[in-house]
Scaffold this motif. Structure first.
Motif, short mmCIF file in Angstrom:
data_model
loop_
_atom_site.label_atom_id
_atom_site.label_comp_id
_atom_site.label_asym_id
_atom_site.label_seq_id
_atom_site.Cartn_x
_atom_site.Cartn_y
_atom_site.Cartn_z
N TYR A 1 -6.30 9.22 -7.68
CA TYR A 1 -7.33 8.12 -8.30
C TYR A 1 -8.66 8.54 -7.92
CZ TYR A 1 -3.29 4.87 -7.17
OH TYR A 1 -2.09 4.20 -7.26
N HIS B 1 -3.71 -3.92 -3.90
CA HIS B 1 -3.81 -3.36 -5.48
C HIS B 1 -3.90 -1.73 -5.52
CE1 HIS B 1 -4.32 -7.65 -7.05
NE2 HIS B 1 -4.60 -7.70 -5.99
N LYS B 2 -3.52 -1.30 -6.52
CA LYS B 2 -3.43 0.22 -6.82
C LYS B 2 -4.95 0.40 -7.19
CE LYS B 2 1.27 0.56 -7.66
NZ LYS B 2 2.30 1.18 -8.83
N ASN B 3 -5.55 -0.08 -7.83
CA ASN B 3 -7.04 0.50 -8.51
C ASN B 3 -7.64 -0.85 -8.66
OD1 ASN B 3 -5.47 -0.98 -10.54
ND2 ASN B 3 -5.99 0.70 -11.99
N SER C 1 3.43 1.91 -1.65
CA SER C 1 3.80 2.21 -3.02
C SER C 1 2.64 3.05 -4.03
CB SER C 1 4.29 1.04 -3.80
OG SER C 1 3.34 -0.07 -4.19
N LYS C 2 1.63 3.15 -3.39
CA LYS C 2 0.28 3.87 -4.06
C LYS C 2 0.49 5.33 -4.17
CE LYS C 2 -3.15 0.34 -2.78
NZ LYS C 2 -4.32 0.09 -2.27
N TYR D 1 -5.50 5.06 0.89
CA TYR D 1 -4.46 5.28 -0.26
C TYR D 1 -3.69 6.52 0.26
CZ TYR D 1 -6.75 2.57 -4.00
OH TYR D 1 -7.14 1.69 -4.79
N ASN E 1 0.61 -1.23 -0.03
CA ASN E 1 0.08 0.15 -0.02
C ASN E 1 0.85 1.34 -0.01
OD1 ASN E 1 -2.68 1.09 0.26
ND2 ASN E 1 -2.13 1.82 1.96
#
Length: 438
Positions: free
Chosen positions: A99, A388-390, A92-93, A228, A90
């Motif tokens: 977003y 997961h990023k998105n 690294s987001k 995020y 997380n």
């Protein structure tokens, strides 16, 4: 009477174990912002508050112990996940603003709010209520609409359904955008627009359920934005101060909604205050003594009332909307349960918590396996949100987890066909919007 005080003290003592469990989950996850702590904190409030507010109503400590056991089973699967890995991913987001504060998502938010408000007005007019009535006395309109609802005179309306569905989208997008804006100006406008559809329903239809569900959809979106932004606190001093301020603003709105049911026509201040107290206790605190009475009759043969008891209905009460989609046409009362628990002058209602349906569906022991499975599903969804990023699915899943957890004091949110539909549409919308780099 001696048993009442003994049971009350034991119940209050057991209620603090929900708080202890939330703290233990924080140690496992390494952060407060996690599904287990959220669920346990809800049930700390849902047991402690009615034990104090509906003080005179008896509650069997075995009921608190059962709910504690359910929460323990729900939390067990959190030990299966190496959360430090998910938290490292997380980190690294990019920030939430990248977003969720995108022009298309903001446009979708305002578009959903405007369309929802229009459809709600159209739906009210379709019930035979004129524009002149709306303009002359909007508070009285809520009472008229509520009267039609309880007498079964509401005309099925596609406008009302579209307005309801878009109000969910508005609250979720509003929470995501609000959380992504940080300390930017214009956040009061975002708040107002986020709850505009739900407020219209509360005043024009005298229905408060959507408003409170929207609050927790909004908070779910706000918590996703915090994830995020690597801010894993559930609430801090500034958040508590803001929450208290908004609570003070919401309270008179709720009171005004109660007044729309005809209370304002009473000419005795004492009668008005007594009626308001009845509504406040009914909507906030009847669930625990009512479920306790039902539970006590089913397993101990002791209760103030008699109840209908279904046996192993295999998920019907918990996932009623899915059964209906599959063609199940069993007939039930409008409020699911037709028993109306009554104790004294103020503790009255037919709210029996989500646990009555779960026990009917799976039995006492089976409900523990169900709790474990649901906990595993929620923790898996949270793992995906962190890792997961998105992932639009993980985002929407967590948002609705928060709102559904809030509603467990009433009934299973999956009782209504609207929820699986809006969840699916919201997932698809967010999936498409997050992949357009605008």
């Amino acid at each position: 009477m001696d048993n009442f005080w003994v049971f009350k003290c034991i119940s209050l003592f057991l209620s603090f174990f929900f708080l202890l469990g939330a703290w233990c989950a924080k140690k496992v996850f390494r952060i407060w912002l996690n599904p287990v702590s959220i669920f346990l904190l809800f049930w700390f409030f849902y047991t402690m508050f009615p034990l104090l507010v509906a003080f005179e109503a008896p509650v069997n400590p075995l009921v608190i112990l059962y709910i504690l056991s359910f929460c323990f089973a729900f939390s067990l699967s959190c030990f299966f996940f190496p959360w430090y890995i998910a938290l490292a991913r997380n980190e690294s987001k990019l920030p939430s603003s990248y977003y969720f504060n995108r022009p298309l998502i903001v446009a979708a938010f305002y578009g959903a709010a405007g369309f929802s408000a229009l459809m709600i007005f159209m739906g009210v007019l379709q019930q035979g209520i004129s524009i002149d009535q709306l303009l002359a006395n909007p508070i009285a309109v809520g009472g008229v609409y509520a009267g039609k609802r309880y007498s079964g005179e509401i005309v099925s309306s596609v406008y009302a359904q579209l307005g309801l569905q878009c109000s969910y989208y508005t609250a979720v997008f509003g929470g995501l955008v609000y959380g992504a804006r940080g300390a930017a100006k214009g956040k009061i406008k975002l708040l107002i627009v986020s709850f505009l559809p739900a407020l219209l329903v509360m005043f024009l239809q005298s229905a408060k359920g959507l408003f409170f569900f929207s609050i927790f959809l909004f908070l779910g979106g706000l918590l996703v934005a915090r994830v995020y932004d690597k801010n894993y606190t559930l609430i801090n001093y500034q958040g508590f101060r803001s929450l208290s301020l908004y609570g003070l603003l919401v309270f008179p709105i709720v009171i005004a909604s109660f007044l729309s049911r005809g209370i304002y026509e009473l000419d005795d201040t004492t009668l008005i205050l007594n009626r308001l107290r009845y509504y406040l206790v009914t909507y906030s605190s009847v669930h625990l003594p009512a479920f306790s009475d039902w539970f006590s009759e089913r397993y101990l043969g002791e209760s103030l009332m008699s109840y209908r008891h279904d046996t192993l209905t295999m998920g019907y009460y918990t996932f009623m909307s899915l059964f209906q989609l599959a063609g199940d046409d069993r007939s039930l009362p409008m409020g699911i349960y037709d028993e109306f628990y009554t104790y004294g002058d103020y503790v009255k209602g037919n709210l029996f918590t989500v646990f009555r349906g779960i026990i009917n569906d799976f039995g006492l022991i089976g409900s523990m396996f169900f709790a474990f499975f649901m906990g595993l599903l929620c923790n898996l969804g949270y793992w995906r949100l962190l890792s997961h990023k998105n992932s639009a699915f993980a985002i929407v899943f967590f948002v609705y987890f928060v709102a559904i957890s809030y509603q467990t004091y009433i009934i299973s949110s999956m009782s209504w066909l609207t929820l699986p539909l809006v969840f699916t549409v919201q997932w698809i919308l967010l999936f498409l919007l997050m992949r357009v780099k605008v």
